[in-house]
Design a protein around this motif. Sequence first.
Motif, PDB file in Angstrom:
ATOM      1  N   GLU A 167       2.828  12.639  -9.291  1.00 55.42           N
ATOM      2  CA  GLU A 167       2.285  13.998  -9.155  1.00 55.42           C
ATOM      3  C   GLU A 167       3.411  15.013  -8.950  1.00 55.42           C
ATOM      4  O   GLU A 167       3.387  16.102  -9.521  1.00 55.42           O
ATOM      5  CB  GLU A 167       1.319  14.046  -7.972  1.00 55.42           C
ATOM      6  N   VAL A 208       0.839  -1.200   0.000  1.00 52.12           N
ATOM      7  CA  VAL A 208       0.000   0.000   0.000  1.00 52.12           C
ATOM      8  C   VAL A 208       0.875   1.250   0.000  1.00 52.12           C
ATOM      9  O   VAL A 208       0.629   2.200  -0.755  1.00 52.12           O
ATOM     10  CB  VAL A 208      -0.958  -0.006   1.212  1.00 52.12           C
ATOM     11  N   ALA A 209       1.907   1.261   0.825  1.00 52.46           N
ATOM     12  CA  ALA A 209       2.810   2.424   0.876  1.00 52.46           C
ATOM     13  C   ALA A 209       3.498   2.623  -0.472  1.00 52.46           C
ATOM     14  O   ALA A 209       3.659   3.760  -0.928  1.00 52.46           O
ATOM     15  CB  ALA A 209       3.845   2.229   1.980  1.00 52.46           C
ATOM     16  N   TYR A 210       3.889   1.528  -1.120  1.00 52.47           N
ATOM     17  CA  TYR A 210       4.540   1.620  -2.433  1.00 52.47           C
ATOM     18  C   TYR A 210       3.593   2.212  -3.466  1.00 52.47           C
ATOM     19  O   TYR A 210       3.968   3.097  -4.233  1.00 52.47           O
ATOM     20  CB  TYR A 210       5.015   0.236  -2.875  1.00 52.47           C
ATOM     21  N   GLU A 211       2.349   1.750  -3.478  1.00 51.99           N
ATOM     22  CA  GLU A 211       1.376   2.253  -4.447  1.00 51.99           C
ATOM     23  C   GLU A 211       1.097   3.742  -4.220  1.00 51.99           C
ATOM     24  O   GLU A 211       1.012   4.514  -5.164  1.00 51.99           O
ATOM     25  CB  GLU A 211       0.072   1.451  -4.367  1.00 51.99           C
ATOM     26  N   LYS A 212       0.949   4.141  -2.958  1.00 46.02           N
ATOM     27  CA  LYS A 212       0.695   5.559  -2.664  1.00 46.02           C
ATOM     28  C   LYS A 212       1.900   6.412  -3.050  1.00 46.02           C
ATOM     29  O   LYS A 212       1.744   7.515  -3.575  1.00 46.02           O
ATOM     30  CB  LYS A 212       0.373   5.748  -1.190  1.00 46.02           C
ATOM     31  N   SER A 213       3.083   5.917  -2.783  1.00 48.78           N
ATOM     32  CA  SER A 213       4.277   6.701  -3.116  1.00 48.78           C
ATOM     33  C   SER A 213       4.451   6.817  -4.625  1.00 48.78           C
ATOM     34  O   SER A 213       4.940   7.839  -5.109  1.00 48.78           O
ATOM     35  CB  SER A 213       5.523   6.088  -2.475  1.00 48.78           C
ATOM     36  N   LYS A 214       4.050   5.795  -5.366  1.00 46.19           N
ATOM     37  CA  LYS A 214       4.121   5.887  -6.833  1.00 46.19           C
ATOM     38  C   LYS A 214       3.266   7.036  -7.320  1.00 46.19           C
ATOM     39  O   LYS A 214       3.689   7.841  -8.158  1.00 46.19           O
ATOM     40  CB  LYS A 214       3.649   4.580  -7.482  1.00 46.19           C
ATOM     41  N   GLY A 215       2.057   7.140  -6.809  1.00 51.56           N
ATOM     42  CA  GLY A 215       1.160   8.222  -7.204  1.00 51.56           C
ATOM     43  C   GLY A 215       1.700   9.576  -6.782  1.00 51.56           C
ATOM     44  O   GLY A 215       1.642  10.544  -7.539  1.00 51.56           O
ATOM     45  N   ALA A 216       2.254   9.646  -5.577  1.00 47.50           N
ATOM     46  CA  ALA A 216       2.801  10.911  -5.082  1.00 47.50           C
ATOM     47  C   ALA A 216       3.998  11.339  -5.919  1.00 47.50           C
ATOM     48  O   ALA A 216       4.147  12.518  -6.253  1.00 47.50           O
ATOM     49  CB  ALA A 216       3.195  10.776  -3.613  1.00 47.50           C
TER      50      ALA A 216
END
Length: 101
Positions: free
Chosen positions: A61, A50-58
């Motif tokens: 952006e 989950v942290a990896y997926e969120k960081s990819k989006g961040a």
Amino acid sequence: MPKITDFVEEAGAPGIIAGIGAVLLAPVLLPVIAGVGKPIAKSIIKGGIVAYEKSKGAFAELGETWEDIVAEAKAELAEAKEVPAFEPAGNTIDTAADNGV
């Protein structure tokens, strides 16, 4: 080279009893520890995903924002090159010929 008898003498009776207890309880405790450890390990792995997926989006952006800032800076530099810092004024000296006198 140390012998097993040296170890037994150094460990004493409490060490020997603890060692025998560990050997006897290992078949019982290992499945229990594995049963508890597996869900913990899975939750840690899921949290990492989950942290990896969120960081990819961040990071995506952040990259877009950075590209926008760079494009704006380039546009301002190009605009500054087109408009001179000062505009040459025309002939400001009034002469009699220009005034029709």
